[in-house]
Design a protein around this motif. Structure first.
Motif, PDB file in Angstrom:
ATOM      1  N   ARG A  90      10.685  26.846  43.125  1.00 31.59           N
ATOM      2  CA  ARG A  90      11.714  27.744  42.576  1.00 31.59           C
ATOM      3  C   ARG A  90      11.772  29.045  43.346  1.00 31.59           C
ATOM      4  N   GLU A  91      10.606  29.559  43.722  1.00 34.53           N
ATOM      5  CA  GLU A  91      10.560  30.824  44.460  1.00 34.53           C
ATOM      6  C   GLU A  91      11.084  30.653  45.878  1.00 34.53           C
ATOM      7  N   ARG A  92      10.884  29.465  46.464  1.00 34.17           N
ATOM      8  CA  ARG A  92      11.410  29.199  47.808  1.00 34.17           C
ATOM      9  C   ARG A  92      12.923  29.026  47.770  1.00 34.17           C
ATOM     10  N   SER A  93      13.396  28.231  46.820  1.00 36.65           N
ATOM     11  CA  SER A  93      14.832  27.980  46.696  1.00 36.65           C
ATOM     12  C   SER A  93      15.089  27.284  45.365  1.00 36.65           C
ATOM     13  N   PRO A  94      15.750  27.947  44.423  1.00 38.45           N
ATOM     14  CA  PRO A  94      15.988  27.333  43.113  1.00 38.45           C
ATOM     15  C   PRO A  94      16.978  26.175  43.150  1.00 38.45           C
ATOM     16  N   VAL A  95      17.674  25.999  44.286  1.00 42.83           N
ATOM     17  CA  VAL A  95      18.550  24.842  44.500  1.00 42.83           C
ATOM     18  C   VAL A  95      18.312  24.350  45.930  1.00 42.83           C
ATOM     19  N   PHE A  96      17.976  23.073  46.101  1.00 41.10           N
ATOM     20  CA  PHE A  96      17.771  22.561  47.450  1.00 41.10           C
ATOM     21  C   PHE A  96      18.067  21.065  47.481  1.00 41.10           C
ATOM     22  N   TYR A  97      18.277  20.551  48.697  1.00 41.70           N
ATOM     23  CA  TYR A  97      18.500  19.119  48.844  1.00 41.70           C
ATOM     24  C   TYR A  97      17.174  18.437  49.142  1.00 41.70           C
ATOM     25  N   ASP A  98      16.808  17.493  48.297  1.00 43.90           N
ATOM     26  CA  ASP A  98      15.571  16.733  48.429  1.00 43.90           C
ATOM     27  C   ASP A  98      15.880  15.469  49.239  1.00 43.90           C
ATOM     28  N   ARG A  99      15.503  15.492  50.516  1.00 39.07           N
ATOM     29  CA  ARG A  99      15.848  14.372  51.397  1.00 39.07           C
ATOM     30  C   ARG A  99      15.098  13.103  51.014  1.00 39.07           C
ATOM     31  N   MET A 100      13.894  13.248  50.510  1.00 41.10           N
ATOM     32  CA  MET A 100      13.125  12.062  50.147  1.00 41.10           C
ATOM     33  C   MET A 100      13.708  11.372  48.910  1.00 41.10           C
ATOM     34  N   MET A 101      14.212  12.169  47.967  1.00 44.80           N
ATOM     35  CA  MET A 101      14.821  11.604  46.760  1.00 44.80           C
ATOM     36  C   MET A 101      16.318  11.372  46.913  1.00 44.80           C
ATOM     37  N   ARG A 102      16.888  11.928  47.990  1.00 46.57           N
ATOM     38  CA  ARG A 102      18.340  11.863  48.216  1.00 46.57           C
ATOM     39  C   ARG A 102      19.101  12.418  47.016  1.00 46.57           C
ATOM     40  N   SER A 103      18.673  13.614  46.616  1.00 43.53           N
ATOM     41  CA  SER A 103      19.284  14.259  45.462  1.00 43.53           C
ATOM     42  C   SER A 103      19.169  15.770  45.594  1.00 43.53           C
ATOM     43  N   TRP A 104      20.168  16.478  45.078  1.00 43.16           N
ATOM     44  CA  TRP A 104      20.072  17.923  44.962  1.00 43.16           C
ATOM     45  C   TRP A 104      19.195  18.264  43.758  1.00 43.16           C
ATOM     46  N   VAL A 105      18.308  19.225  43.936  1.00 42.00           N
ATOM     47  CA  VAL A 105      17.354  19.605  42.901  1.00 42.00           C
ATOM     48  C   VAL A 105      17.670  21.024  42.423  1.00 42.00           C
ATOM     49  N   VAL A 106      17.771  21.177  41.103  1.00 40.89           N
ATOM     50  CA  VAL A 106      18.074  22.480  40.500  1.00 40.89           C
ATOM     51  C   VAL A 106      16.912  22.848  39.583  1.00 40.89           C
ATOM     52  N   LEU A 107      16.349  24.064  39.772  1.00 37.32           N
ATOM     53  CA  LEU A 107      15.087  24.428  39.134  1.00 37.32           C
ATOM     54  C   LEU A 107      15.173  25.602  38.166  1.00 37.32           C
ATOM     55  N   GLY A 108      16.244  26.394  38.187  1.00 34.89           N
ATOM     56  CA  GLY A 108      16.324  27.587  37.345  1.00 34.89           C
ATOM     57  C   GLY A 108      16.970  27.316  36.006  1.00 34.89           C
ATOM     58  N   TYR A 109      16.515  28.034  34.989  1.00 36.79           N
ATOM     59  CA  TYR A 109      17.011  27.815  33.620  1.00 36.79           C
ATOM     60  C   TYR A 109      18.520  27.989  33.520  1.00 36.79           C
ATOM     61  N   GLU A 110      19.048  29.117  33.984  1.00 36.37           N
ATOM     62  CA  GLU A 110      20.473  29.396  33.805  1.00 36.37           C
ATOM     63  C   GLU A 110      21.337  28.363  34.520  1.00 36.37           C
ATOM     64  N   GLU A 111      20.924  27.974  35.722  1.00 38.64           N
ATOM     65  CA  GLU A 111      21.697  26.999  36.481  1.00 38.64           C
ATOM     66  C   GLU A 111      21.656  25.622  35.813  1.00 38.64           C
TER      67      GLU A 111
END
Length: 403
Positions: free
Chosen positions: A29-50
């Protein structure tokens, strides 16, 4: 120069993260609360509000059963067809207008009055389970308490007759089995359909005495629901209301043992039971992710998520987001965290949330009233090998009986 590893939720399988994923979430979350996970082939969203906003965003869809099934080889498609058919009629895998129609099969019946009717059932089963173990001074919270409790409650709620209750044992989740391309639950689903069909006439007439008939009677008689649709959402009650609630209770007991000040506070102040249940759900939910598919391009915190790509909302991370909760890694049963993400948000908010909270609240109150000096009998409890579901394999505890 060391090459930094690409961020991926799959690293939760590493032993250092498996037992406690929350520090890993914090780093991501501290690195990037939204990122593309290439291994899972999915966008990952980590912050509460988002996560909260996207859970209510109609541009994301939960309809993913058909597309997954269509991508399978022909032989696998044929073998998984019975499971696919059962899942395809569940409300959670649709968007409006069909989602609304299917949700209306059950939602109008799940009133506060109905939940109050269920509380004596939960209390009765809870006390009977504790009666079996309090003299022994030890038990396995999962196998002796929370699993038979949730199984008993769901059997009563869904109207599963006594001769078929064994079909609910060791339930792990149909969606998990489907995406793992496992066929092992198909015979169980087939047998449950036979049991379900035995009561079809009474259910349609609204004359059945079970809770499920009461729950849907008015909607079935007023609406145009097929037997497949009614069965699928009968299965949904079982699927969503059993394994996840079993492990909500297990995770809550583990958290309280590891935070003895909060355990003693709850023992002394049972009036904090509802707040405590929600805080424990926030602190360590049994469901960590939910997945959606983008129906159009979506911008989130400066990142563009393209149409048709997968989006993973990490509920467990959002529940520990310091932007939302002060000192989020501290368990505080007085916090008042009823807005946690563990049941989702928006139109896909879990219909059984109130029932699950009641089960957690009642189970913990009875356990703390009837035992003292609760302690783990193993140094490190073991978790099932699954990064989405926080399920303990067992939770052996010792205690003294309250006289």
């Amino acid at each position: 120069m060391a090459i930094e590893e690409a961020p991926s939720l799959l690293r939760l399988f590493n032993p250092e993260h498996a037992a406690d994923p929350y520090a890993f979430y914090r780093d991501l979350r501290e690195r990037s609360p939204v990122f593309y996970d290439r291994m899972m082939r999915s966008w990952v969203v980590l912050g509460y509000e988002e996560i909260s906003a996207l859970s209510k965003d109609s541009r994301l869809s939960g309809a993913r059963i058909e597309s997954f099934h269509e991508q399978l080889p022909a032989a696998a498609r044929a073998e998984l067809q019975p499971l696919k058919e059962a899942l395809s009629d569940m409300m959670v895998f649709h968007e409006p207008p069909r989602h609304t129609r299917l949700r209306n099969l059950i939602r109008p019946g799940l009133t506060p009055r109905f939940i109050r009717q269920m509380r004596p059932v939960i209390e009765e089963i809870t006390e009977s389970l504790l009666d079996r173990v309090v003299e022994q001074g030890r038990m396995d919270i999962i196998h002796d308490f929370s699993e038979p409790l949730t199984r008993g409650v769901i059997a009563r709620l869904a109207g599963v007759p006594d001769h078929a209750v064994h079909l609910l044992e060791h339930w792990q989740g149909l969606l998990l089995e489907f995406f793992a391309q496992s066929r092992k639950e198909i015979p169980r689903v087939t047998r449950l359909r036979e049991v379900f069909d035995e009561g079809a006439e009474e259910r349609r007439a609204g004359t059945g005495s079970d809770f499920f008939t009461q729950l849907i009677a008015e909607q079935v008689q007023r609406g145009d629901y097929t037997e497949d649709e009614v069965f699928a959402n009968f299965l949904l009650l079982i699927d969503a209301g059993q394994a996840t609630t079993t492990h909500l209770i297990g995770n809550a007991v583990l958290a309280l043992i590891r935070n003895p000040d909060q355990l003693e506070l709850l023992r002394d102040r049972p009036d904090h039971g509802l707040k405590a249940a929600h805080e424990l759900l926030r602190y360590d939910s049994s469901v960590q992710f939910t997945t959606r598919v983008a129906q159009t391009d979506i911008d989130v915190l400066g990142k563009r998520i393209p149409q048709d790509e997968s989006v993973t909302l990490v509920l467990g991370s959002g529940n520990r987001d310091p932007r939302k909760y002060k000192d989020p890694d501290r368990l505080d049963i007085t916090r008042g965290a009823a807005d946690h993400l563990s049941f989702g948000h928006g139109i896909h908010y879990c219909l059984g949330a109130a029932l699950a909270v009641a089960e957690v609240e009642i189970a913990l109150r009875a356990l703390l009233q009837r035992t003292k000096e609760l302690q783990l009998l193993v140094e490190q409890p073991k978790w099932q090998d699954n990064i989405n579901f926080r399920f303990l394999t067992s939770l052996p505890v010792g205690f003294k009986k309250v006289l």
